[in-house]
Design a protein around this motif. Sequence first.
Motif, PDB file in Angstrom:
ATOM      1  N   ILE A  99       0.837  -1.201   0.000  1.00  0.00           N
ATOM      2  CA  ILE A  99       0.000   0.000   0.000  1.00  0.00           C
ATOM      3  C   ILE A  99       0.875   1.257   0.000  1.00  0.00           C
ATOM      4  O   ILE A  99       0.613   2.213  -0.736  1.00  0.00           O
ATOM      5  N   GLY A 100       1.937   1.249   0.807  1.00  0.00           N
ATOM      6  CA  GLY A 100       2.832   2.398   0.877  1.00  0.00           C
ATOM      7  C   GLY A 100       3.480   2.706  -0.467  1.00  0.00           C
ATOM      8  O   GLY A 100       3.572   3.876  -0.881  1.00  0.00           O
ATOM      9  N   LEU A 101       3.938   1.670  -1.165  1.00  0.00           N
ATOM     10  CA  LEU A 101       4.541   1.874  -2.481  1.00  0.00           C
ATOM     11  C   LEU A 101       3.525   2.421  -3.471  1.00  0.00           C
ATOM     12  O   LEU A 101       3.824   3.348  -4.245  1.00  0.00           O
ATOM     13  N   ILE A 147       6.634  -3.719  -6.998  1.00  0.00           N
ATOM     14  CA  ILE A 147       6.009  -4.428  -5.884  1.00  0.00           C
ATOM     15  C   ILE A 147       6.732  -5.750  -5.617  1.00  0.00           C
ATOM     16  O   ILE A 147       7.052  -6.085  -4.469  1.00  0.00           O
ATOM     17  N   ILE A 148       7.020  -6.478  -6.687  1.00  0.00           N
ATOM     18  CA  ILE A 148       7.734  -7.751  -6.538  1.00  0.00           C
ATOM     19  C   ILE A 148       9.124  -7.509  -5.938  1.00  0.00           C
ATOM     20  O   ILE A 148       9.598  -8.263  -5.076  1.00  0.00           O
ATOM     21  N   TYR A 149       9.769  -6.439  -6.399  1.00  0.00           N
ATOM     22  CA  TYR A 149      11.101  -6.108  -5.873  1.00  0.00           C
ATOM     23  C   TYR A 149      11.025  -5.785  -4.390  1.00  0.00           C
ATOM     24  O   TYR A 149      11.872  -6.235  -3.598  1.00  0.00           O
ATOM     25  N   ASP A 185      -2.085  14.689   1.319  1.00  0.00           N
ATOM     26  CA  ASP A 185      -1.838  13.429   2.013  1.00  0.00           C
ATOM     27  C   ASP A 185      -1.308  12.402   1.034  1.00  0.00           C
ATOM     28  O   ASP A 185      -1.543  12.494  -0.177  1.00  0.00           O
ATOM     29  N   SER A 186      -0.629  11.385   1.567  1.00  0.00           N
ATOM     30  CA  SER A 186      -0.110  10.324   0.702  1.00  0.00           C
ATOM     31  C   SER A 186      -1.225   9.416   0.201  1.00  0.00           C
ATOM     32  O   SER A 186      -1.083   8.751  -0.823  1.00  0.00           O
ATOM     33  N   GLY A 187      -2.345   9.361   0.926  1.00  0.00           N
ATOM     34  CA  GLY A 187      -3.469   8.525   0.534  1.00  0.00           C
ATOM     35  C   GLY A 187      -4.709   8.870   1.337  1.00  0.00           C
ATOM     36  O   GLY A 187      -4.725   9.850   2.090  1.00  0.00           O
ATOM     37  N   ILE A 237      -1.053   5.414   4.588  1.00  0.00           N
ATOM     38  CA  ILE A 237      -0.120   4.630   5.389  1.00  0.00           C
ATOM     39  C   ILE A 237       1.182   5.404   5.614  1.00  0.00           C
ATOM     40  O   ILE A 237       1.722   5.450   6.718  1.00  0.00           O
ATOM     41  N   LEU A 238       1.686   6.041   4.570  1.00  0.00           N
ATOM     42  CA  LEU A 238       2.948   6.766   4.693  1.00  0.00           C
ATOM     43  C   LEU A 238       2.821   7.994   5.586  1.00  0.00           C
ATOM     44  O   LEU A 238       3.797   8.403   6.220  1.00  0.00           O
ATOM     45  N   ASP A 239       1.634   8.600   5.623  1.00  0.00           N
ATOM     46  CA  ASP A 239       1.430   9.746   6.514  1.00  0.00           C
ATOM     47  C   ASP A 239       1.584   9.345   7.976  1.00  0.00           C
ATOM     48  O   ASP A 239       2.042  10.126   8.806  1.00  0.00           O
ATOM     49  N   ARG A 240       1.195   8.116   8.310  1.00  0.00           N
ATOM     50  CA  ARG A 240       1.251   7.659   9.701  1.00  0.00           C
ATOM     51  C   ARG A 240       2.575   6.978  10.036  1.00  0.00           C
ATOM     52  O   ARG A 240       2.980   6.973  11.209  1.00  0.00           O
ATOM     53  N   LEU A 241       3.237   6.380   9.047  1.00  0.00           N
ATOM     54  CA  LEU A 241       4.423   5.577   9.336  1.00  0.00           C
ATOM     55  C   LEU A 241       5.706   6.195   8.803  1.00  0.00           C
ATOM     56  O   LEU A 241       6.751   5.535   8.797  1.00  0.00           O
TER      57      LEU A 241
END
Length: 261
Positions: free
Chosen positions: A36-38, A58-60, A230-232, A241-245
């Motif tokens: 989700i972050g990516l 994502i696979i990487y 916001d990131s999302g 997710i990135l805003d919180r983590l």
Amino acid sequence: MKQRILTAIFALIIFVPFVLYGNLPFTLFVYLLATIGLLELIQMRKREHYGAPAILAIIYVWTILWEYENDSIPLIGLDKTEVTVLFVVLLLTYIVFIKNKFNFDDAGFLLLSAIYIGMGFFSMIVARGDGPNYIFYVLLVIWATDTGAYFIGKAFGKNKLWPKISPNKTIEGALGGVILACAVGVSFQLAAPFPYTMGAMIGITILVSVFGQIGDLVESAFKRHYGVKDSGKLLPGHGGILDRLDSLLFVLPILYLIGFI
């Protein structure tokens, strides 16, 4: 404010049990958060032609998160460095096939984004492997930093910390965040001691507090550069997710490098 509080409580109800239980459920949960972050970072860039490269990214990220025996990925026999080389080659090859609609800047963005997300969430898995207290300690120190920075900055803040990136942050607030973080770090060490001296834990707490604030500024720089608030929208009132983590993802690799986790 009510929505933010309810969302925070709901997120904790989900997150804390995974941290406490650990093992495969926690690892799979981290894979989900990393994915989700990516995708949030990719969405911020607002570019087309990211279908195949996004899937590769994502696979990487998943290969970065996976802990292998002898550092070798099953079936293909490559280590993480070799997978990185392969990922770069595939991204650059895609530039040719799509005739520069996906360009060198896009490839660099995906590579850096995947490494940023991958190293942060990989460190989270490593930290949980050492015990849930490691994650709870870092989270409490980061929250104390945010709280101290907000209230001290609001009461005494006069000198801007980095106005072009985050105009509301002040130097006084940043220092107040470090002070409150140290108080929480000392309290945590007294209640659930790590195998380090109190002096060492104060130093580590200062490191967590400072780099947590840098991580927050990094995320703010991303959002300001791409013109998004916001990131999302996954967490109502909090963003993505990135805003919180953001702070956690920046701090944990530092702790991994110094051997704390």
